[in-house]
Structures are given as C-alpha cells and as structure tokens.
Design a protein around this motif. Sequence first.
Motif, PDB file in Angstrom:
ATOM      1  N   SER A 106      15.713 -31.425  36.336  1.00  0.00           N
ATOM      2  CA  SER A 106      14.940 -32.157  35.334  1.00  0.00           C
ATOM      3  C   SER A 106      14.791 -31.301  34.073  1.00  0.00           C
ATOM      4  O   SER A 106      14.397 -30.142  34.139  1.00  0.00           O
ATOM      5  CB  SER A 106      13.563 -32.498  35.909  1.00  0.00           C
ATOM      6  N   SER A 153      11.411 -36.935  31.628  1.00  0.00           N
ATOM      7  CA  SER A 153      11.758 -38.305  31.277  1.00  0.00           C
ATOM      8  C   SER A 153      11.756 -38.515  29.768  1.00  0.00           C
ATOM      9  O   SER A 153      11.885 -39.647  29.305  1.00  0.00           O
ATOM     10  CB  SER A 153      10.787 -39.282  31.936  1.00  0.00           C
TER      11      SER A 153
ATOM     12  N   GLU B 176       8.329 -38.020  39.367  1.00  0.00           N
ATOM     13  CA  GLU B 176       8.232 -39.479  39.402  1.00  0.00           C
ATOM     14  C   GLU B 176       9.498 -40.135  38.848  1.00  0.00           C
ATOM     15  O   GLU B 176       9.470 -41.266  38.373  1.00  0.00           O
ATOM     16  CB  GLU B 176       6.986 -39.974  38.646  1.00  0.00           C
ATOM     17  N   HIS B 177      10.559 -39.368  38.846  1.00  0.00           N
ATOM     18  CA  HIS B 177      11.838 -39.863  38.359  1.00  0.00           C
ATOM     19  C   HIS B 177      12.952 -39.318  39.249  1.00  0.00           C
ATOM     20  O   HIS B 177      12.771 -38.349  39.978  1.00  0.00           O
ATOM     21  CB  HIS B 177      12.098 -39.409  36.918  1.00  0.00           C
ATOM     22  N   ARG B 179      17.268 -38.446  38.744  1.00  0.00           N
ATOM     23  CA  ARG B 179      18.455 -38.507  37.894  1.00  0.00           C
ATOM     24  C   ARG B 179      19.614 -38.967  38.769  1.00  0.00           C
ATOM     25  O   ARG B 179      19.881 -38.381  39.816  1.00  0.00           O
ATOM     26  CB  ARG B 179      18.770 -37.162  37.262  1.00  0.00           C
ATOM     27  N   SER B 229      16.697 -49.515  36.321  1.00  0.00           N
ATOM     28  CA  SER B 229      17.453 -49.214  35.101  1.00  0.00           C
ATOM     29  C   SER B 229      18.495 -50.302  34.957  1.00  0.00           C
ATOM     30  O   SER B 229      19.301 -50.511  35.863  1.00  0.00           O
ATOM     31  CB  SER B 229      18.130 -47.847  35.201  1.00  0.00           C
ATOM     32  N   VAL B 238      18.218 -40.965  33.808  1.00  0.00           N
ATOM     33  CA  VAL B 238      16.948 -40.699  34.461  1.00  0.00           C
ATOM     34  C   VAL B 238      16.280 -42.037  34.707  1.00  0.00           C
ATOM     35  O   VAL B 238      16.132 -42.842  33.785  1.00  0.00           O
ATOM     36  CB  VAL B 238      16.064 -39.795  33.583  1.00  0.00           C
ATOM     37  N   ASP B 241      13.904 -46.189  33.867  1.00  0.00           N
ATOM     38  CA  ASP B 241      13.861 -46.131  32.420  1.00  0.00           C
ATOM     39  C   ASP B 241      13.374 -47.443  31.830  1.00  0.00           C
ATOM     40  O   ASP B 241      13.639 -47.765  30.707  1.00  0.00           O
ATOM     41  CB  ASP B 241      15.233 -45.766  31.864  1.00  0.00           C
ATOM     42  N   PRO B 277      11.648 -38.144  44.538  1.00  0.00           N
ATOM     43  CA  PRO B 277      10.984 -37.538  43.375  1.00  0.00           C
ATOM     44  C   PRO B 277       9.965 -36.496  43.833  1.00  0.00           C
ATOM     45  O   PRO B 277       9.351 -36.638  44.897  1.00  0.00           O
ATOM     46  CB  PRO B 277      10.285 -38.723  42.708  1.00  0.00           C
TER      47      PRO B 277
END
Lengths: 241, 327
Positions: A106, A153, B176-177, B179, B229, B238, B241, B277
């Motif tokens: 990230s 993000s 909380e994401h 990739r 997404s 990511v 989105d 995440p």
Amino acid sequence: MTRLLPVLVAATAVLATSTPARADSPIHGAMEFKFGSYFPHVDSEHGLSGKPYSDVFDDKHILLFQFEWEWQIFQKFGSFAVGISAGYGEVYGHGTTDSDGSVSDSSTGLKVFPLKALAVYRFDVLARRWNIPLVPFGKLGLVFEPWEVLNGSGATATSISDGTTGHGGNWGWEGDLGLALQLDWFDPHLAKDMDLDLGINHAYFFAEISDMSPIRSNPFHAPNRLRLNDTFWNFGLALEY
Amino acid sequence: MAGWTLGALVALTCATAGAQVVQVNSATTFGPGDCGARTPVTVSYGFTTPLNISLTSTPTVQLFLTTDACPSNIADGDTQVTEPDGSIELVAPGTAADTTGTMANASTTAADLAQDDCSAEQELTWNVCFYEFYSVESGLIGSITRTGTAAPVVTVDYDSQPPAPPVITAVTSGDEHLRVRFAAASGDDATYFDVLAAPVGDTSGSATGSSDTGDGSGTTCPSNATLISDQEDSLSRVVPDNNAGVLINGTAYDVWVRAYDDAHNASRCSKPVVGTPELIDDFWRLYKKDGGADGGGCTQGGPGLALLGIFSAAILLGRKRRKGNTP
C-alpha cells in the motif's frame, strides 16, 4: 587563487568589450521557473522515537517545481522587487503493516505546496553598465507551506491513535542567494528580437541556494508542526519583462 | 422511401472510397447488449469531404449496410428500392441539395442494424454502401462526379462474443482496501473490467467458483458478490474505488474480475483469489506512532492564506497605481 585572478580579470575585460550594450525597453518585472531537490527534515523533530520519513520514503528527495512572479519597484543601482511564488512537490513510498511492521504494498505520499511572498534584489549593475552577463541576487520572504499526507487509497491520511488528519500548513522564513547568467550576451540580436516582439528584456539561467525554513524559524511560534525545513539548490530560467 | 414513385431506379455507383469519404462518427462495434435493455446505440455516418455532385435535378442519396460486398446495381421496384440481399436500409437516409452540396449525416440504431441477428452467435461485419438514385422516367439525368475508388467504405462490427475471463495475478492487502492486479487473456478484445468481492465462506449467493471448468474459461460470477470497482481499464487498482461498500480489516474476501469488450459483452468471472485487508500504517500514522507533535489540520492555514492574500493584493494595488501614474 593568485593564478586565477589575472584570468578572471581578462575574462571580465573580454566579456565587457565583446558586445555593445543595447537599449532595452522598460522593465516591469520578472518570472522564474525553477526546480530543486528538496528534502524536508521531518525526522529532525525533537521527541520523535523513530524516523518516519526515512522509513516510509527511504530518504528520497522531493523534486520541487516553483513559479515566481516579481514586480520591480526600484531600478537605480540594481533592481528591487516584490514577488509571490507557488510550488508543488510530492514523494511516495510504502506503508507498513500494523501487525508486524513489514513493508506493505500500500502506497502513501507526502505533497507540499509552498507559497511565498518575497523581496528580491538583483545586482544587475555589471550587466547593465559593463556588459558582464552575471547577476547575483538575493531574496528574503515569508513562506506558507500547505502539505498533505495521502494514505493507500489516495485519501488524506488519518491517525488511528488520535484521529488527527494528515494535512496542515506551516509558516516560515526563506532566504535565497543565487547567481544568474544573462543569456542575452550569447546572442544579442535574438535578445533584441525577444524584447521587440515579446517584451522580454532579458533571459537568465540561474542557480540559487534556498534556505526554506517552515517551523525551524516559525514567525508565529507554533513549534508543534511537521518539520519541512531544508536548504537546497534550485535551478531555473528567469525572464525579465 | 414510401413516397417514391419512380419507374426505374438505377444505382450509379456502389460505394465510394475509403474513410476519406465516409466516416463513422460514433461506435463502430456493438453487441447483443445494445439491442436489449440498453439505450440503443446510434451509429451515424457522415462525409468528411463534400461530394461533388452536379445534377440538373434533385438527386437522392442513400446509404445501405450489407453483410455482402456492395453490389454494383440495385434492382428497381415500382415504388420502392429493392434493398440488396442482407442489407438494412438506414433509418434516416440523407438527401443531397438541389444541384450541389453535401449529403447530410445519416444514422441508425444498433437494434435496427442487428435486427434478427441481435442474439446471433456469430460476429458480423457490415459494409457501408453508398448509392445515388435518379428518376429515369422524368428524364432528369445529370452528371455526377465524385472522387473515390472501391468499396467497402467502412465497416461496422456486430460483436456477439464475450471476451475470455481475466486472470488475477496478485491481491495484496491495504487498509480497508485491496490492490488487485490482473491480466486480460492474450489477444482478447477486453477493454474494461469490473472487480467483485464477497467474504470467504459467504454462501448466500450462487456457489462461488463451483462452476470453474479448469480450462481457463473462468467461473460464474456469484450473485452475492459486491461490485467494488466498475468499468475501469486499469489492470492494477486499489479497491473498492466506488461507494459500493467498504472492505473490513481482518476479513478474508474472495475477489473476482470480469472483463467487457467494446460491445459491452461481459466475460465470465476470473478464478477467485483471496485477499485480506489489514491495518496499514501510512506516513502520517507512523509519524504519530513515533511521537510526532503536529496535530494536523489547518490551524494556521486560514491566517496564513489571508496574510498572503493581503500581501498579494497590496502588490497588485501598488502596481495598478504605478500604471495609473504613467502618462
């Protein structure tokens, strides 16, 4: 140095005599486009237990672009101007996992937007009177530097511990010293055409060392801010119009 | 067409030259989805260079689409042009000016173009054929000159085949994401992608991954998955989105990717890949964890900007006054 002195004198004499001085249109101000390798000294903050900037950004420098606009208000012995400046730079790195501190995929970033109000003195007497194309200059100014930290993000970062958001604005002073090389000397005819056609009196390449000190010398006594001070070189193009 | 009462119609020319003469102004590819619930796609045509028409009477110009090669002549009918085999007449044929001029743009819709073929499993290509007609009966024969070489002029593709499902190459953790990196099948015409996610073990929807045939044809997209997404062309993104939801730190998610082509044909979903995440310390969090004193926020920003604004205004005002004093 004793050997260099005669060379410098001779070079100065050649420069001074090689090109006749030309009549310029009135000068109103100047514009500068410059860039520099800026390294905010975040990790120098007293009381930090670690080196967050180094850990995240691997001590990378920020390529800082700046644009400056000046209005000349005095043109007797050299020129004195007041100006404003805006810049932008960013650096990106990777965050770490909270669980074990390993480097995460990230990304996280720091963006800076330095805004300045400046007083500028350019010692252009050598160029004007003796056609020596070197113009030393100095600047003093007030800096306001908004900044923002981005999370993975792309949004503004937020601290888990206290809920604070990673953006702010720092005040500081700035002092610059530099030397500009007047490009007119290399092609006086082109310089004349630029003056006639575009109103650009002189063009310069310049280098300056800039001491930008938000926080370190904060005029408003707010020490608890992200340390963004640095002393670094800028290189750029200046146009007098 | 109904208003025509021509005894004989002769097609003087079939089609003209390359894209210099006729251009497609909008979509050149459409698919079954364009014929259904979607708003019909309008495919319009226009001339990039004026037709050099010089007639002693009013000519009528029409465009046809055909899956065949453009015929050299069109047989006449009593009152109506007989369309070439497999052709579809445009909804709004253009009409040239009285003696000289350019043809107006003509258009048709995807539904009209596809007609019975809308659900066909074959991909079709139409040629655009250009004809001019004049009345022999009335004797209004003039001369027509035009630059151009041979047909076909331009093609419009009807694409009924979905692309192959993408392949997820990596899913990495974020705060909380996630990739997600993936690749489209080689040589495929996938142009944009959706990413979907559902908690591992959530069986509220269709059986996730159970229809994976193992031959690269992907899986059925589960109905319980959330679109996190949509319709992006990036192969590394990511997620989420959009505002569809938030991924919860510590929860494992199955992630799928679905591809679309230009005709909006959707592929099957990729094989699912699990991602979890987790809390990530970005630069700000690390700074605060290390004891950084800055409290964030623009506590000084307002006065600072105000001061800079006042300074700038003073400079501008001074400059204006100086100009005003100049004779």
